[in-house]
Design a protein around this motif. Structure first.
Motif, PDB file in Angstrom:
ATOM      1  N   VAL A  99       0.859  -1.184   0.000  1.00 25.56           N
ATOM      2  CA  VAL A  99       0.000   0.000   0.000  1.00 25.56           C
ATOM      3  C   VAL A  99       0.895   1.234   0.000  1.00 25.56           C
ATOM      4  O   VAL A  99       2.088   1.144   0.293  1.00 25.56           O
ATOM      5  CB  VAL A  99      -0.945   0.023   1.224  1.00 25.56           C
ATOM      6  CG1 VAL A  99      -1.914  -1.149   1.181  1.00 25.56           C
ATOM      7  CG2 VAL A  99      -0.154  -0.011   2.530  1.00 25.56           C
ATOM      8  N   ILE A 100       0.324   2.379  -0.334  1.00 29.80           N
ATOM      9  CA  ILE A 100       1.117   3.601  -0.425  1.00 29.80           C
ATOM     10  C   ILE A 100       0.643   4.619   0.606  1.00 29.80           C
ATOM     11  O   ILE A 100      -0.486   4.543   1.089  1.00 29.80           O
ATOM     12  CB  ILE A 100       1.060   4.196  -1.843  1.00 29.80           C
ATOM     13  CG1 ILE A 100      -0.390   4.510  -2.219  1.00 29.80           C
ATOM     14  CG2 ILE A 100       1.664   3.225  -2.849  1.00 29.80           C
ATOM     15  CD1 ILE A 100      -0.524   5.154  -3.580  1.00 29.80           C
ATOM     16  N   PRO A 101       1.508   5.572   0.974  1.00 26.45           N
ATOM     17  CA  PRO A 101       1.155   6.543   2.022  1.00 26.45           C
ATOM     18  C   PRO A 101      -0.039   7.431   1.686  1.00 26.45           C
ATOM     19  O   PRO A 101      -0.880   7.713   2.538  1.00 26.45           O
ATOM     20  CB  PRO A 101       2.436   7.376   2.185  1.00 26.45           C
ATOM     21  CG  PRO A 101       3.523   6.486   1.667  1.00 26.45           C
ATOM     22  CD  PRO A 101       2.907   5.710   0.544  1.00 26.45           C
ATOM     23  N   ASN A 102      -0.118   7.885   0.433  1.00 21.55           N
ATOM     24  CA  ASN A 102      -1.214   8.767   0.030  1.00 21.55           C
ATOM     25  C   ASN A 102      -1.500   8.584  -1.454  1.00 21.55           C
ATOM     26  O   ASN A 102      -0.768   7.891  -2.163  1.00 21.55           O
ATOM     27  CB  ASN A 102      -0.882  10.230   0.354  1.00 21.55           C
ATOM     28  CG  ASN A 102       0.402  10.685  -0.309  1.00 21.55           C
ATOM     29  OD1 ASN A 102       0.481  10.801  -1.528  1.00 21.55           O
ATOM     30  ND2 ASN A 102       1.433  10.952   0.499  1.00 21.55           N
ATOM     31  N   LEU A 103      -2.548   9.215  -1.933  1.00 20.96           N
ATOM     32  CA  LEU A 103      -3.006   8.997  -3.300  1.00 20.96           C
ATOM     33  C   LEU A 103      -2.009   9.440  -4.368  1.00 20.96           C
ATOM     34  O   LEU A 103      -2.070   8.980  -5.514  1.00 20.96           O
ATOM     35  CB  LEU A 103      -4.342   9.721  -3.516  1.00 20.96           C
ATOM     36  CG  LEU A 103      -5.537   9.160  -2.732  1.00 20.96           C
ATOM     37  CD1 LEU A 103      -6.753  10.058  -2.935  1.00 20.96           C
ATOM     38  CD2 LEU A 103      -5.851   7.742  -3.171  1.00 20.96           C
ATOM     39  N   LYS A 104      -1.095  10.321  -4.013  1.00 23.90           N
ATOM     40  CA  LYS A 104      -0.157  10.849  -5.001  1.00 23.90           C
ATOM     41  C   LYS A 104       1.244  10.246  -4.895  1.00 23.90           C
ATOM     42  O   LYS A 104       2.151  10.680  -5.599  1.00 23.90           O
ATOM     43  CB  LYS A 104      -0.070  12.369  -4.858  1.00 23.90           C
ATOM     44  CG  LYS A 104      -1.385  13.099  -5.147  1.00 23.90           C
ATOM     45  CD  LYS A 104      -1.217  14.615  -5.036  1.00 23.90           C
ATOM     46  CE  LYS A 104      -2.525  15.330  -5.354  1.00 23.90           C
ATOM     47  NZ  LYS A 104      -2.381  16.812  -5.261  1.00 23.90           N
ATOM     48  N   SER A 105       1.429   9.257  -4.047  1.00 23.68           N
ATOM     49  CA  SER A 105       2.784   8.758  -3.790  1.00 23.68           C
ATOM     50  C   SER A 105       3.146   7.478  -4.542  1.00 23.68           C
ATOM     51  O   SER A 105       4.234   6.940  -4.359  1.00 23.68           O
ATOM     52  CB  SER A 105       2.980   8.534  -2.285  1.00 23.68           C
ATOM     53  OG  SER A 105       2.045   7.585  -1.797  1.00 23.68           O
ATOM     54  N   PHE A 106       2.258   6.972  -5.398  1.00 22.95           N
ATOM     55  CA  PHE A 106       2.590   5.750  -6.125  1.00 22.95           C
ATOM     56  C   PHE A 106       3.758   5.990  -7.075  1.00 22.95           C
ATOM     57  O   PHE A 106       3.792   6.958  -7.821  1.00 22.95           O
ATOM     58  CB  PHE A 106       1.395   5.228  -6.919  1.00 22.95           C
ATOM     59  CG  PHE A 106       1.741   4.060  -7.803  1.00 22.95           C
ATOM     60  CD1 PHE A 106       2.003   2.815  -7.248  1.00 22.95           C
ATOM     61  CD2 PHE A 106       1.847   4.220  -9.175  1.00 22.95           C
ATOM     62  CE1 PHE A 106       2.353   1.732  -8.051  1.00 22.95           C
ATOM     63  CE2 PHE A 106       2.189   3.145  -9.987  1.00 22.95           C
ATOM     64  CZ  PHE A 106       2.440   1.901  -9.424  1.00 22.95           C
ATOM     65  N   ASP A 107       4.725   5.063  -7.039  1.00 19.93           N
ATOM     66  CA  ASP A 107       5.902   5.131  -7.902  1.00 19.93           C
ATOM     67  C   ASP A 107       6.145   3.731  -8.453  1.00 19.93           C
ATOM     68  O   ASP A 107       6.438   2.803  -7.699  1.00 19.93           O
ATOM     69  CB  ASP A 107       7.122   5.615  -7.113  1.00 19.93           C
ATOM     70  CG  ASP A 107       8.338   5.862  -7.995  1.00 19.93           C
ATOM     71  OD1 ASP A 107       8.393   5.315  -9.117  1.00 19.93           O
ATOM     72  OD2 ASP A 107       9.244   6.579  -7.554  1.00 19.93           O
ATOM     73  N   PRO A 190      -3.697   4.588   4.979  1.00 18.84           N
ATOM     74  CA  PRO A 190      -4.765   5.082   5.865  1.00 18.84           C
ATOM     75  C   PRO A 190      -6.136   4.504   5.515  1.00 18.84           C
ATOM     76  O   PRO A 190      -6.894   4.114   6.410  1.00 18.84           O
ATOM     77  CB  PRO A 190      -4.730   6.598   5.652  1.00 18.84           C
ATOM     78  CG  PRO A 190      -3.325   6.883   5.240  1.00 18.84           C
ATOM     79  CD  PRO A 190      -2.938   5.714   4.377  1.00 18.84           C
ATOM     80  N   ALA A 191      -6.460   4.435   4.209  1.00 18.37           N
ATOM     81  CA  ALA A 191      -7.759   3.908   3.801  1.00 18.37           C
ATOM     82  C   ALA A 191      -7.877   2.425   4.140  1.00 18.37           C
ATOM     83  O   ALA A 191      -8.935   1.954   4.598  1.00 18.37           O
ATOM     84  CB  ALA A 191      -7.956   4.125   2.302  1.00 18.37           C
ATOM     85  N   PHE A 192      -6.804   1.684   3.936  1.00 21.26           N
ATOM     86  CA  PHE A 192      -6.787   0.249   4.215  1.00 21.26           C
ATOM     87  C   PHE A 192      -7.001  -0.027   5.701  1.00 21.26           C
ATOM     88  O   PHE A 192      -7.858  -0.820   6.093  1.00 21.26           O
ATOM     89  CB  PHE A 192      -5.460  -0.326   3.744  1.00 21.26           C
ATOM     90  CG  PHE A 192      -5.252  -1.780   4.067  1.00 21.26           C
ATOM     91  CD1 PHE A 192      -5.959  -2.766   3.403  1.00 21.26           C
ATOM     92  CD2 PHE A 192      -4.331  -2.155   5.035  1.00 21.26           C
ATOM     93  CE1 PHE A 192      -5.766  -4.109   3.693  1.00 21.26           C
ATOM     94  CE2 PHE A 192      -4.121  -3.491   5.327  1.00 21.26           C
ATOM     95  CZ  PHE A 192      -4.845  -4.476   4.662  1.00 21.26           C
TER      96      PHE A 192
END
Length: 235
Positions: A99-107, A190-192
């Protein structure tokens, strides 16, 4: 003085850092090893309560089943949540790898994607699914984690297959991206965790922390009689 103000592990990390600095600069490290071990153990004993983390309650198959009963797997988000839970549990991987920290952090260079999956068969003809983590703290070339089909309602293979059918995440998107409006949204930590906490409360259970997923798998495998060294390598 660090003793009495920080946790034993923090002080230990500081001492190793100073030792590494000496080695890097070609300077002799003249500390007596037995004395250092004794001092570090003493520092751990007098660490303040505020410096100690609360014990994590382990996830169990029964706890995950109770969560599943509170999710609506006909919804894209819930199906992604349950697939993510069973995958992180049975791979014994850190949650942050999936999972990623926030919606804009996917790499795509750092995070697991559908294109990072492969299926193999071992010498006993048992099938297992491998997830390649593109990069980790200890390897810029990444590492592999895996799971195999399990009996019961927490089978990660069934949950993951359902997620793929429900959400069809693009090959180079976040692995647990789910359908959202006219596109896909990556699964954030956070959503997870919020979804798991809500489901646990609805089941009349106390929510567990995210790190309890990995702890739970370690406990589960040990209870199954898997040798400790095998569990250690997997985790």
């Amino acid at each position: 003085m660090l003793t009495g103000a920080y946790s034993g592990s923090t002080i230990q990390n500081y001492s190793y850092g100073v030792q590494a600095w000496h080695i890097l600069h070609g300077l002799p490290w003249e500390m007596n090893e037995p004395e250092m071990v004794f001092l570090l153990k003493g520092a751990e004993k007098v660490a303040p309560a505020s410096a100690k983390q609360k014990k994590r309650v382990p996830y169990t198959p029964d706890f995950m089943t109770a969560i599943k009963d509170q999710l609506n797997l006909s919804k894209p988000f819930d199906s992604a949540v349950y697939a993510c839970l069973t995958t992180t549990f049975y791979t014994a991987a850190h949650l942050s790898k999936f999972v990623i920290p926030n919606l804009k952090s996917f790499d795509a260079v750092l995070h697991v994607k559908p294109s990072d999956i492969k299926h193999e068969t071992d010498h006993n003809r048992l099938h297992f699914t491998i997830f390649h983590i593109p990069r980790t703290k200890v390897s810029i070339h990444g590492e592999d984690v895996s799971w195999s089909r399990q009996n019961g309602l927490t089978d990660p293979e069934a949950a993951f297959k359902h997620h793929l059918e429900m959400n069809t995440p693009p090959p180079n998107s976040a692995l647990f991206a789910y359908r959202y409006k006219n596109g896909h949204r990556p699964m954030t930590k956070p959503a997870f965790l919020k979804a798991l906490a809500k489901a646990a409360k609805s089941a009349g259970l106390k929510p567990h922390q995210g790190h309890g997923i990995r702890i739970g798998l370690t406990l589960e495998y040990l209870l199954r009689g898997v040798p400790f060294e095998v569990v250690k390598v997997k985790g």
